[in-house]
Design a protein around this motif. Structure first.
Motif, PDB file in Angstrom:
ATOM      1  N   ARG A 239       0.854  -1.199   0.000  1.00 33.36           N
ATOM      2  CA  ARG A 239       0.000   0.000   0.000  1.00 33.36           C
ATOM      3  C   ARG A 239       0.884   1.241   0.000  1.00 33.36           C
ATOM      4  O   ARG A 239       1.587   1.499  -0.968  1.00 33.36           O
ATOM      5  N   ASP A 240       0.869   2.024   1.092  1.00 34.12           N
ATOM      6  CA  ASP A 240       1.656   3.254   1.109  1.00 34.12           C
ATOM      7  C   ASP A 240       2.944   3.084   1.908  1.00 34.12           C
ATOM      8  O   ASP A 240       3.524   4.065   2.371  1.00 34.12           O
ATOM      9  N   ARG A 241       3.417   1.849   2.036  1.00 31.99           N
ATOM     10  CA  ARG A 241       4.603   1.590   2.843  1.00 31.99           C
ATOM     11  C   ARG A 241       5.721   0.930   2.039  1.00 31.99           C
ATOM     12  O   ARG A 241       5.457   0.121   1.153  1.00 31.99           O
ATOM     13  N   LEU A 242       6.937   1.315   2.378  1.00 31.71           N
ATOM     14  CA  LEU A 242       8.138   0.692   1.829  1.00 31.71           C
ATOM     15  C   LEU A 242       8.698  -0.226   2.911  1.00 31.71           C
ATOM     16  O   LEU A 242       9.091   0.244   3.988  1.00 31.71           O
ATOM     17  N   VAL A 243       8.706  -1.536   2.644  1.00 33.18           N
ATOM     18  CA  VAL A 243       9.185  -2.524   3.609  1.00 33.18           C
ATOM     19  C   VAL A 243      10.571  -2.972   3.170  1.00 33.18           C
ATOM     20  O   VAL A 243      10.748  -3.521   2.081  1.00 33.18           O
ATOM     21  N   LEU A 244      11.569  -2.743   4.030  1.00 29.89           N
ATOM     22  CA  LEU A 244      12.944  -3.150   3.768  1.00 29.89           C
ATOM     23  C   LEU A 244      13.218  -4.417   4.567  1.00 29.89           C
ATOM     24  O   LEU A 244      13.046  -4.442   5.790  1.00 29.89           O
ATOM     25  N   CYS A 245      13.652  -5.477   3.863  1.00 27.69           N
ATOM     26  CA  CYS A 245      13.756  -6.802   4.469  1.00 27.69           C
ATOM     27  C   CYS A 245      15.196  -7.307   4.461  1.00 27.69           C
ATOM     28  O   CYS A 245      16.019  -6.875   3.646  1.00 27.69           O
ATOM     29  N   ASP A 246      15.468  -8.283   5.348  1.00 32.61           N
ATOM     30  CA  ASP A 246      16.794  -8.892   5.405  1.00 32.61           C
ATOM     31  C   ASP A 246      16.899 -10.036   4.400  1.00 32.61           C
ATOM     32  O   ASP A 246      16.002 -10.235   3.556  1.00 32.61           O
ATOM     33  N   ALA A 247      17.978 -10.804   4.477  1.00 39.41           N
ATOM     34  CA  ALA A 247      18.222 -11.874   3.511  1.00 39.41           C
ATOM     35  C   ALA A 247      17.179 -12.973   3.573  1.00 39.41           C
ATOM     36  O   ALA A 247      17.005 -13.726   2.612  1.00 39.41           O
ATOM     37  N   LYS A 248      16.435 -13.079   4.695  1.00 41.74           N
ATOM     38  CA  LYS A 248      15.368 -14.063   4.830  1.00 41.74           C
ATOM     39  C   LYS A 248      13.998 -13.466   4.507  1.00 41.74           C
ATOM     40  O   LYS A 248      12.973 -14.088   4.784  1.00 41.74           O
ATOM     41  N   SER A 249      14.003 -12.272   3.949  1.00 42.44           N
ATOM     42  CA  SER A 249      12.769 -11.548   3.576  1.00 42.44           C
ATOM     43  C   SER A 249      11.933 -11.156   4.788  1.00 42.44           C
ATOM     44  O   SER A 249      10.729 -10.936   4.669  1.00 42.44           O
ATOM     45  N   LEU A 250      12.565 -11.041   5.952  1.00 41.62           N
ATOM     46  CA  LEU A 250      11.877 -10.575   7.156  1.00 41.62           C
ATOM     47  C   LEU A 250      12.032  -9.058   7.270  1.00 41.62           C
ATOM     48  O   LEU A 250      13.119  -8.519   7.001  1.00 41.62           O
ATOM     49  N   PRO A 251      10.980  -8.348   7.665  1.00 46.41           N
ATOM     50  CA  PRO A 251      11.055  -6.883   7.744  1.00 46.41           C
ATOM     51  C   PRO A 251      12.125  -6.409   8.728  1.00 46.41           C
ATOM     52  O   PRO A 251      12.180  -6.864   9.875  1.00 46.41           O
ATOM     53  N   VAL A 252      12.973  -5.528   8.257  1.00 47.45           N
ATOM     54  CA  VAL A 252      13.985  -4.886   9.088  1.00 47.45           C
ATOM     55  C   VAL A 252      13.549  -3.476   9.445  1.00 47.45           C
ATOM     56  O   VAL A 252      13.633  -3.049  10.591  1.00 47.45           O
ATOM     57  N   LEU A 253      13.073  -2.743   8.440  1.00 44.34           N
ATOM     58  CA  LEU A 253      12.587  -1.383   8.619  1.00 44.34           C
ATOM     59  C   LEU A 253      11.296  -1.234   7.803  1.00 44.34           C
ATOM     60  O   LEU A 253      11.235  -1.687   6.661  1.00 44.34           O
ATOM     61  N   VAL A 254      10.310  -0.579   8.374  1.00 43.51           N
ATOM     62  CA  VAL A 254       9.072  -0.301   7.668  1.00 43.51           C
ATOM     63  C   VAL A 254       8.880   1.211   7.656  1.00 43.51           C
ATOM     64  O   VAL A 254       8.878   1.866   8.708  1.00 43.51           O
TER      65      VAL A 254
END
Length: 260
Positions: A239-254
């Protein structure tokens, strides 16, 4: 007179339901309905594209009904539907028009565009005729405009560090330019750096910044934010969010779109 109508998640079309089953992973979508009849001053359909990309926050679809009968004169817009994009493509639309303005032996078409702010991202390049005696082709496939910026470009505000909400009253913001330049504030100090985006992958170079001292809550959040950036390997838009994920595709920063 211009009318604005918002589309629903499911709409009956020829006794069937138009759904979003055409959405594929990574933002790729194919048309889910090729024909729909125009009845009672209403045209229904979807707008989609074939590029494997997501739209950024603030994207808007505009569908227009136009009279293009005169080859040597500008088209005349009879009605428009303006639909904010909330779930990526395909985007359903409902366009209402005045049937009394439709005349026999004239040529009417549907056109569509996708804009973000004042910038044009996508537009139809083929004619989609209606009212010519054949079923109306109301699935509108738009083509990307070359200068459209990537979905991750723009201003973003931190809303969570992983699953931990950002501190109240601490504004951690960054702006990512189309060339990958990163500027902003960690909540206390100014930040400067660079990101490299390749498809759904992204890496952040070490951030530089000023060295001011601030309130403890602001300092803790800023330090944690900067420390997490090197862990980022993938990105996605929700939606209106940029989700930055680690190597396992887990959210690091939202981060959330920030237009301030």
């Amino acid at each position: 007179m211009k009318s604005v109508w918002l589309a629903s998640e499911h709409m009956p079309v020829s006794g069937r339901s138009l759904s979003r089953r055409g959405i594929l992973a990574g933002g790729l979508a194919l048309p889910v309905l090729g024909r729909a009849a125009a009845r009672g001053g209403v045209l229904r359909g979807v707008v989609t594209y074939r590029e494997r990309m997501a739209l950024p926050p603030g994207a808007v679809v505009t569908v227009s009904l136009q009279d293009v009968s005169l080859a040597d004169a500008p088209s005349v817009t009879l009605a428009q539907a303006v639909v904010p994009v909330r779930h990526q493509v395909p985007v359903d639309y409902v366009l209402r028009y005045d049937p009394r303005r439709i005349e026999a032996h004239r040529t009417y078409v549907l056109s569509a565009r996708i804009t973000v702010g004042e910038r044009l991202w996508f537009i139809t390049t083929e004619q989609h005729r209606v009212f010519d005696g054949s079923p109306a082709d109301t699935t509108l496939v738009v083509q990307r405009v070359a200068e459209a910026p990537p979905a991750w470009a723009g201003a973003w505000r931190l809303v969570s560090l992983g699953d931990v909400a950002a501190a109240a009253g601490v504004a951690t913001r960054i702006e990512i330019a189309a060339d990958g330049a990163v500027t902003g504030s960690g909540g206390c100090n100014r930040l400067l750096g660079r990101a490299r985006f390749e498809g759904n992958g992204v890496t952040f170079a070490p951030m530089a910044g000023t060295q001011m001292a601030c309130a403890p809550a602001a300092m803790r959040q800023e330090e944690e934010f900067v420390a997490r950036l090197p862990q980022v390997r993938f990105w996605r838009i929700e939606r209106d969010r940029l989700v930055l994920c680690d190597a396992k595709s887990l959210p690091v920063l939202v981060l959330q779109s920030d237009t301030k």
